[in-house]
Write a protein that holds these residues in place. Sequence first.
Motif, mmCIF file in Angstrom:
data_model
loop_
_atom_site.group_PDB
_atom_site.id
_atom_site.type_symbol
_atom_site.label_atom_id
_atom_site.label_comp_id
_atom_site.label_asym_id
_atom_site.label_seq_id
_atom_site.Cartn_x
_atom_site.Cartn_y
_atom_site.Cartn_z
ATOM 1 N N GLY A 242 56.360 47.805 31.647
ATOM 2 C CA GLY A 242 56.610 46.540 30.959
ATOM 3 C C GLY A 242 55.891 45.360 31.591
ATOM 4 N N LYS A 243 54.857 45.632 32.412
ATOM 5 C CA LYS A 243 54.084 44.568 33.062
ATOM 6 C C LYS A 243 52.789 44.317 32.282
ATOM 7 N N THR A 244 52.070 43.266 32.687
ATOM 8 C CA THR A 244 50.800 42.924 32.048
ATOM 9 C C THR A 244 49.654 43.181 33.009
ATOM 10 N N PRO A 245 48.763 44.130 32.693
ATOM 11 C CA PRO A 245 47.596 44.355 33.553
ATOM 12 C C PRO A 245 46.616 43.190 33.435
ATOM 13 N N VAL A 246 46.035 42.809 34.565
ATOM 14 C CA VAL A 246 44.998 41.772 34.597
ATOM 15 C C VAL A 246 43.755 42.405 35.217
ATOM 16 N N ILE A 247 42.637 42.305 34.511
ATOM 17 C CA ILE A 247 41.375 42.851 35.013
ATOM 18 C C ILE A 247 40.462 41.672 35.313
ATOM 19 N N PRO A 248 40.317 41.319 36.588
ATOM 20 C CA PRO A 248 39.622 40.080 36.942
ATOM 21 C C PRO A 248 38.104 40.152 36.851
ATOM 22 N N GLY A 249 37.525 41.352 36.659
ATOM 23 C CA GLY A 249 36.075 41.444 36.554
ATOM 24 C C GLY A 249 35.387 41.588 37.889
ATOM 25 N N HIS A 250 36.116 41.603 38.973
ATOM 26 C CA HIS A 250 35.558 41.722 40.316
ATOM 27 C C HIS A 250 36.690 42.150 41.245
ATOM 28 N N CYS A 251 36.347 42.471 42.468
ATOM 29 C CA CYS A 251 37.370 42.827 43.460
ATOM 30 C C CYS A 251 37.158 42.043 44.748
ATOM 31 N N ARG A 252 36.698 40.808 44.617
ATOM 32 C CA ARG A 252 36.419 39.981 45.791
ATOM 33 C C ARG A 252 37.663 39.188 46.169
ATOM 34 N N ALA A 253 38.044 39.275 47.442
ATOM 35 C CA ALA A 253 39.283 38.673 47.911
ATOM 36 C C ALA A 253 39.302 37.164 47.689
ATOM 37 N N ALA A 254 38.194 36.486 47.973
ATOM 38 C CA ALA A 254 38.161 35.026 47.860
ATOM 39 C C ALA A 254 38.457 34.581 46.431
ATOM 40 N N GLN A 255 37.889 35.295 45.457
ATOM 41 C CA GLN A 255 38.118 34.888 44.073
ATOM 42 C C GLN A 255 39.503 35.286 43.583
ATOM 43 N N LEU A 256 40.048 36.364 44.114
ATOM 44 C CA LEU A 256 41.432 36.712 43.788
ATOM 45 C C LEU A 256 42.379 35.629 44.295
ATOM 46 N N GLU A 257 42.086 35.091 45.470
ATOM 47 C CA GLU A 257 42.910 34.002 45.999
ATOM 48 C C GLU A 257 42.830 32.775 45.095
ATOM 49 N N GLU A 258 41.652 32.493 44.550
ATOM 50 C CA GLU A 258 41.509 31.359 43.639
ATOM 51 C C GLU A 258 42.336 31.557 42.369
ATOM 52 N N MET A 259 42.576 32.823 42.002
ATOM 53 C CA MET A 259 43.348 33.143 40.795
ATOM 54 C C MET A 259 44.832 33.315 41.090
ATOM 55 N N ALA A 260 45.256 33.018 42.298
ATOM 56 C CA ALA A 260 46.615 33.354 42.741
ATOM 57 C C ALA A 260 47.696 32.814 41.813
ATOM 58 N N GLU A 261 47.480 31.632 41.235
ATOM 59 C CA GLU A 261 48.499 31.047 40.356
ATOM 60 C C GLU A 261 48.680 31.847 39.078
ATOM 61 N N GLN A 262 47.689 32.673 38.726
ATOM 62 C CA GLN A 262 47.769 33.459 37.494
ATOM 63 C C GLN A 262 48.136 34.911 37.755
ATOM 64 N N LEU A 263 48.404 35.243 39.026
ATOM 65 C CA LEU A 263 48.712 36.622 39.391
ATOM 66 C C LEU A 263 50.016 36.688 40.179
ATOM 67 N N ASP A 264 50.729 37.799 39.991
ATOM 68 C CA ASP A 264 51.939 38.043 40.775
ATOM 69 C C ASP A 264 51.719 39.102 41.838
ATOM 70 N N GLY A 265 50.592 39.811 41.763
ATOM 71 C CA GLY A 265 50.293 40.836 42.740
ATOM 72 C C GLY A 265 49.016 41.556 42.382
ATOM 73 N N VAL A 266 48.598 42.446 43.286
ATOM 74 C CA VAL A 266 47.370 43.218 43.115
ATOM 75 C C VAL A 266 47.677 44.685 43.381
ATOM 76 N N ILE A 267 47.196 45.556 42.494
ATOM 77 C CA ILE A 267 47.247 47.002 42.732
ATOM 78 C C ILE A 267 45.819 47.444 43.001
ATOM 79 N N SER A 268 45.625 48.212 44.089
ATOM 80 C CA SER A 268 44.257 48.533 44.489
ATOM 81 C C SER A 268 44.208 49.848 45.248
ATOM 82 N N ASP A 269 43.013 50.463 45.255
ATOM 83 C CA ASP A 269 42.788 51.645 46.090
ATOM 84 C C ASP A 269 41.804 51.334 47.205
ATOM 85 N N MET A 270 41.642 50.039 47.505
ATOM 86 C CA MET A 270 40.729 49.610 48.575
ATOM 87 C C MET A 270 41.393 48.501 49.379
#
Length: 442
Positions: free
Chosen positions: A70-98
Amino acid sequence: MKVVSIRDWLEAPDRVVAWQGQQQHWLSEMRQQVMALVETLQRLPGQHWALCFDNSYHFTAALLALWHAGKTPVIPGHCRAAQLEEMAEQLDGVISDMPLAVSLPQLRWDGALALGELPAIAGDAALVLFTSGSTGTPRRVVKSLRALDLEAQWLAALWAERLQQCHVIASVSHQHLYGLTFRIVLPMALSLPLAAQQIFYGEQLADQRCDRRYAFISSPAFLRRLDPALDAPSCALIVSAGGALPWADAQRAQDAFACAVDEIYGSTETGVMGWRCAQEENAPWHCFPQVRLEQQASAEWRVFSALLETTEGWPLDDRIVQQPSGVFQLAGRQDRVVKIEDKRVSLSEIERRLLALPGVEDAAALAIQRHGRQAIGVVLALPDALDAATLTQRKKQWKIALQPWLDPVAMPRYWRVVNAIPVTAQSKRAWPQIEELFDVAG
């Protein structure tokens, strides 16, 4: 071939769904891994979880787990930590294999298994993508599961016979809509096994098992770099999207694979709009069913499609030349206009004139700001390197050739020559890297 909905996919009979080297992954294994992820996700707060995966099998399991939880997947188009941090307000967490150095809550892939009955996927299930964009802030795009299923049905209707018993391999990332649709959703819909690892080099392509038939999901950039000396695997289908595939490259790819390239016209916002088979130069494009292109009073084009969540259509950045039969040609991007000394200058027109110069394989034009003034900078892709003296002479020749066509303020002031103009993984112009070419004065 029967087309399976994403909602029902995990309930199908057991089979091999993916492979990596000699390792095969079965549907029953994925179902148990999805169940384990669902149980974990249901205990965690937050709705929007970013997917950042290297392995496409892991990515697919996590994508399904988010929907079933029942969650919403978000595909950010990249896996760069700095840009994920910039998107933090739009994310509740990250699922990753790296490993990712982010402050957001992280759920690492561990391949855990669990038994149980999966919760049904909600009727309004969707995912969120972010376009890379040419410049500026990436645009947030919502894709419904309904649209993903419908798009797979259109592609299956077009290629189902050719795709029978194919294994799907790809040189494009699943972190963008093109890769997501063609290397994840389409194989799921047609019950085809998919490669867990992306192909980055021609040698990896040549290493594929020779006793299989493949569908190769690629890009113009990869096909352009293909070494004709390498042995290509047997392909029933080769797909290219993300940018125009030059005719000479389409011919070389067809010679290498003994299979013509099918091209897709689409975007993150619209999904697929058209297709063509590159069996002849300037082959016409065909609209997919339930897709209509219309020219507006403003002369701009708009697409109306069943894949969109609105009946108002979506504006296109491309110029279209449409025949009465409905087939069409792409005539370049809508003019990108900048003001230089209060005069309107078309960057598209400059690029068109540059491409007409002898020996120029590709060209990009942009406005460069220096000392409070704007001027035109251009990047030219040439087949051979030039020494300094030859380049100086060639610039004089280019300027003379451009003078009859361009206003003085539109004449390029800054020139850069490269082997190839930088592009993204999706074969779109990499404008930040192009702009960096002008960081050094010259």
